[in-house]
Design a protein around this motif. Sequence first.
Motif, PDB file in Angstrom:
ATOM      1  N   ARG A 158      21.493  99.436  19.636  1.00 36.01           N
ATOM      2  CA  ARG A 158      22.894  99.414  18.966  1.00 36.01           C
ATOM      3  C   ARG A 158      23.425  98.148  18.034  1.00 36.01           C
ATOM      4  NH1 ARG A 158      27.081 102.292  22.432  1.00 36.01           N
ATOM      5  NH2 ARG A 158      25.850 103.913  23.227  1.00 36.01           N
ATOM      6  N   ALA A 159      22.524  96.929  18.034  1.00 33.51           N
ATOM      7  CA  ALA A 159      22.692  96.039  17.285  1.00 33.51           C
ATOM      8  C   ALA A 159      22.205  96.339  15.748  1.00 33.51           C
ATOM      9  CB  ALA A 159      22.269  94.654  17.932  1.00 33.51           C
ATOM     10  N   GLY A 160      21.495  97.343  15.843  1.00 31.48           N
ATOM     11  CA  GLY A 160      20.820  97.714  14.459  1.00 31.48           C
ATOM     12  C   GLY A 160      19.223  97.495  14.338  1.00 31.48           C
ATOM     13  N   ILE A 161      18.622  96.974  15.379  1.00 35.75           N
ATOM     14  CA  ILE A 161      17.242  96.382  15.370  1.00 35.75           C
ATOM     15  C   ILE A 161      16.483  97.368  16.006  1.00 35.75           C
ATOM     16  CG2 ILE A 161      15.833  94.502  16.114  1.00 35.75           C
ATOM     17  CD1 ILE A 161      18.352  92.864  16.111  1.00 35.75           C
ATOM     18  N   ASP A 162      15.346  97.852  15.236  1.00 39.33           N
ATOM     19  CA  ASP A 162      14.391  98.590  15.869  1.00 39.33           C
ATOM     20  C   ASP A 162      13.387  97.874  16.792  1.00 39.33           C
ATOM     21  OD1 ASP A 162      12.088 100.342  16.339  1.00 39.33           O
ATOM     22  OD2 ASP A 162      11.898 101.014  14.183  1.00 39.33           O
ATOM     23  N   PRO A 163      13.336  98.011  17.945  1.00 43.38           N
ATOM     24  CA  PRO A 163      12.579  97.375  18.936  1.00 43.38           C
ATOM     25  C   PRO A 163      11.173  97.276  18.617  1.00 43.38           C
ATOM     26  CG  PRO A 163      13.691  98.961  20.133  1.00 43.38           C
ATOM     27  CD  PRO A 163      13.922  99.207  18.790  1.00 43.38           C
ATOM     28  N   ARG A 164      10.387  98.194  17.722  1.00 40.88           N
ATOM     29  CA  ARG A 164       9.137  98.174  17.219  1.00 40.88           C
ATOM     30  C   ARG A 164       8.716  97.238  16.178  1.00 40.88           C
ATOM     31  NH1 ARG A 164       8.819 104.571  16.011  1.00 40.88           N
ATOM     32  NH2 ARG A 164      10.812 103.876  15.177  1.00 40.88           N
ATOM     33  N   GLU A 165       9.942  96.823  15.516  1.00 37.71           N
ATOM     34  CA  GLU A 165       9.876  95.661  14.430  1.00 37.71           C
ATOM     35  C   GLU A 165       9.792  94.330  15.239  1.00 37.71           C
ATOM     36  OE1 GLU A 165      13.229  96.012  12.128  1.00 37.71           O
ATOM     37  OE2 GLU A 165      12.996  98.181  11.116  1.00 37.71           O
ATOM     38  N   VAL A 166      10.160  94.221  16.233  1.00 37.72           N
ATOM     39  CA  VAL A 166      10.014  92.948  17.058  1.00 37.72           C
ATOM     40  C   VAL A 166       8.842  92.832  17.597  1.00 37.72           C
ATOM     41  CG1 VAL A 166      11.209  91.758  18.872  1.00 37.72           C
ATOM     42  CG2 VAL A 166      12.543  93.216  17.638  1.00 37.72           C
ATOM     43  N   PRO A 168       5.701  92.758  16.575  1.00 38.45           N
ATOM     44  CA  PRO A 168       4.680  92.200  15.843  1.00 38.45           C
ATOM     45  C   PRO A 168       5.178  90.558  15.571  1.00 38.45           C
ATOM     46  CG  PRO A 168       5.031  94.098  14.659  1.00 38.45           C
ATOM     47  CD  PRO A 168       6.039  93.985  15.820  1.00 38.45           C
ATOM     48  N   LEU A 169       6.447  90.361  15.693  1.00 35.70           N
ATOM     49  CA  LEU A 169       6.727  89.083  15.428  1.00 35.70           C
ATOM     50  C   LEU A 169       6.826  88.046  16.753  1.00 35.70           C
ATOM     51  CD1 LEU A 169      10.125  90.159  13.367  1.00 35.70           C
ATOM     52  CD2 LEU A 169       7.992  89.046  12.504  1.00 35.70           C
ATOM     53  N   ILE A 170       6.511  89.045  17.804  1.00 37.50           N
ATOM     54  CA  ILE A 170       6.429  88.069  19.243  1.00 37.50           C
ATOM     55  C   ILE A 170       5.409  86.790  19.096  1.00 37.50           C
ATOM     56  CG2 ILE A 170       5.726  88.044  21.579  1.00 37.50           C
ATOM     57  CD1 ILE A 170       7.053  90.751  21.474  1.00 37.50           C
ATOM     58  N   GLY A 171       4.399  87.100  18.368  1.00 40.22           N
ATOM     59  CA  GLY A 171       3.319  86.079  18.222  1.00 40.22           C
ATOM     60  C   GLY A 171       1.875  86.608  18.101  1.00 40.22           C
ATOM     61  N   ASP A 172       1.083  85.959  17.853  1.00 41.27           N
ATOM     62  CA  ASP A 172      -0.512  86.440  17.792  1.00 41.27           C
ATOM     63  C   ASP A 172      -1.115  86.120  19.329  1.00 41.27           C
ATOM     64  OD1 ASP A 172      -0.671  83.833  17.413  1.00 41.27           O
ATOM     65  OD2 ASP A 172      -1.754  84.077  15.632  1.00 41.27           O
ATOM     66  N   ARG A 173      -0.559  85.680  20.176  1.00 45.72           N
ATOM     67  CA  ARG A 173      -1.011  85.392  21.719  1.00 45.72           C
ATOM     68  C   ARG A 173      -1.648  86.681  22.134  1.00 45.72           C
ATOM     69  NH1 ARG A 173       3.168  82.681  25.128  1.00 45.72           N
ATOM     70  NH2 ARG A 173       1.473  82.442  26.456  1.00 45.72           N
ATOM     71  N   PRO A 174      -3.024  86.735  22.467  1.00 46.94           N
ATOM     72  CA  PRO A 174      -3.679  87.795  22.908  1.00 46.94           C
ATOM     73  C   PRO A 174      -3.001  88.413  24.176  1.00 46.94           C
ATOM     74  CG  PRO A 174      -5.180  86.031  22.852  1.00 46.94           C
ATOM     75  CD  PRO A 174      -3.838  85.381  22.481  1.00 46.94           C
ATOM     76  N   GLY A 175      -2.906  89.774  24.212  1.00 45.23           N
ATOM     77  CA  GLY A 175      -2.264  90.327  25.298  1.00 45.23           C
ATOM     78  C   GLY A 175      -0.689  90.272  25.450  1.00 45.23           C
ATOM     79  N   VAL A 176      -0.270  89.910  24.608  1.00 43.54           N
ATOM     80  CA  VAL A 176       1.340  90.066  24.418  1.00 43.54           C
ATOM     81  C   VAL A 176       1.547  91.169  23.625  1.00 43.54           C
ATOM     82  CG1 VAL A 176       3.487  88.903  23.387  1.00 43.54           C
ATOM     83  CG2 VAL A 176       1.823  87.503  24.594  1.00 43.54           C
ATOM     84  N   THR A 177       1.332  91.377  22.086  1.00 47.23           N
ATOM     85  CA  THR A 177       1.534  92.529  21.509  1.00 47.23           C
ATOM     86  C   THR A 177       0.865  93.584  21.443  1.00 47.23           C
ATOM     87  OG1 THR A 177       0.188  91.641  19.566  1.00 47.23           O
ATOM     88  CG2 THR A 177       2.478  90.668  19.636  1.00 47.23           C
ATOM     89  N   GLU A 178      -0.299  93.715  22.197  1.00 45.80           N
ATOM     90  CA  GLU A 178      -1.063  94.806  22.231  1.00 45.80           C
ATOM     91  C   GLU A 178      -0.328  96.024  22.870  1.00 45.80           C
ATOM     92  OE1 GLU A 178      -2.313  92.125  23.002  1.00 45.80           O
ATOM     93  OE2 GLU A 178      -4.204  91.715  21.779  1.00 45.80           O
ATOM     94  N   GLU A 179       0.429  95.820  23.953  1.00 45.90           N
ATOM     95  CA  GLU A 179       1.077  96.889  24.833  1.00 45.90           C
ATOM     96  C   GLU A 179       2.629  96.983  24.261  1.00 45.90           C
ATOM     97  OE1 GLU A 179       0.127  95.070  28.473  1.00 45.90           O
ATOM     98  OE2 GLU A 179      -1.675  95.868  28.335  1.00 45.90           O
ATOM     99  N   CYS A 180       3.160  95.985  23.834  1.00 45.59           N
ATOM    100  CA  CYS A 180       4.507  95.929  23.233  1.00 45.59           C
ATOM    101  C   CYS A 180       4.934  97.242  22.021  1.00 45.59           C
ATOM    102  CB  CYS A 180       5.078  94.835  22.705  1.00 45.59           C
ATOM    103  SG  CYS A 180       6.656  94.550  22.253  1.00 45.59           S
ATOM    104  N   GLY A 181       5.642  98.063  22.656  1.00 42.79           N
ATOM    105  CA  GLY A 181       5.978  99.365  21.676  1.00 42.79           C
ATOM    106  C   GLY A 181       5.037 100.310  21.790  1.00 42.79           C
ATOM    107  N   GLU A 182       4.109 100.410  22.922  1.00 43.05           N
ATOM    108  CA  GLU A 182       2.997 101.392  22.912  1.00 43.05           C
ATOM    109  C   GLU A 182       3.779 102.772  23.445  1.00 43.05           C
ATOM    110  OE1 GLU A 182      -0.428 100.652  24.692  1.00 43.05           O
ATOM    111  OE2 GLU A 182      -1.071  99.446  22.835  1.00 43.05           O
ATOM    112  N   THR A 183       4.923 102.653  23.959  1.00 46.55           N
ATOM    113  CA  THR A 183       5.721 103.895  24.593  1.00 46.55           C
ATOM    114  C   THR A 183       6.175 104.929  23.769  1.00 46.55           C
ATOM    115  OG1 THR A 183       7.643 102.614  24.846  1.00 46.55           O
ATOM    116  CG2 THR A 183       5.998 102.358  26.765  1.00 46.55           C
ATOM    117  N   GLY A 184       6.034 104.633  22.651  1.00 47.57           N
ATOM    118  CA  GLY A 184       6.459 105.860  21.594  1.00 47.57           C
ATOM    119  C   GLY A 184       7.961 105.788  21.281  1.00 47.57           C
ATOM    120  N   ARG A 185       8.597 104.551  21.490  1.00 49.60           N
ATOM    121  CA  ARG A 185      10.080 104.649  20.983  1.00 49.60           C
ATOM    122  C   ARG A 185      10.193 104.973  19.518  1.00 49.60           C
ATOM    123  NH1 ARG A 185       9.031 100.365  23.808  1.00 49.60           N
ATOM    124  NH2 ARG A 185       8.865  98.930  22.288  1.00 49.60           N
TER     125      ARG A 185
END
Length: 185
Positions: A158-166, A168-185
């Motif tokens: 609703r704030a005009g932000i695509d969750p999938r864009e967020v 990759p910006l979380i960081g390059d810590r292992p285990g954080v971004t691999e599963e983020c956004g994998e639910t097909g939004r």
Amino acid sequence: MQSPQSPIPRQSAPEPGARRADNDAGLGDALAPVIGGARRRAVRDGDRQVDTAHLLHSLLESDPAVRAAFGDGPRIARLLGYLVQRSIGYGLRWQGRVEDSGAVPVVPGAAGFSPLASAALEEARERAGRRGEQAGGTDLLAAILADPRARAIEVVRRAGIDPREVCPLIGDRPGVTEECGETGR
């Protein structure tokens, strides 16, 4: 004189050997103010349970890495503005209803975390545990963004932000971004 009791009480310690997704154990010191802020916000908003939008709002207020994941100042301002609107009016549409994952039965009148918020906290704990660390803000953000049914996702959209864009910006810590956004939004 007794102090008034919160409608969303702090969860008591689990029995030895019992596993509870509602507790704060293993979440790390960084998330203690997030959990406390989300609980206060739920009480102030008159909500029956702490949901993922409460957690997101509290994360944005207390964690610079989470704010950075959403990009520039105008995006953060828009997102925080929407969260504030939700808490002063928009949230009335959700009051009295529990954010439900459908995976576990909802206990009417139960205080604590919504089923999706509990699942996000547990997922954050597990993500960090795989790295041998305690959970931090980006772990919780990744867990919240991994479930398209979360109220936080609706708020972000609703704030005009695509969750999938967020993600990759979380960081390059292992285990954080691999599963983020994998639910097909």
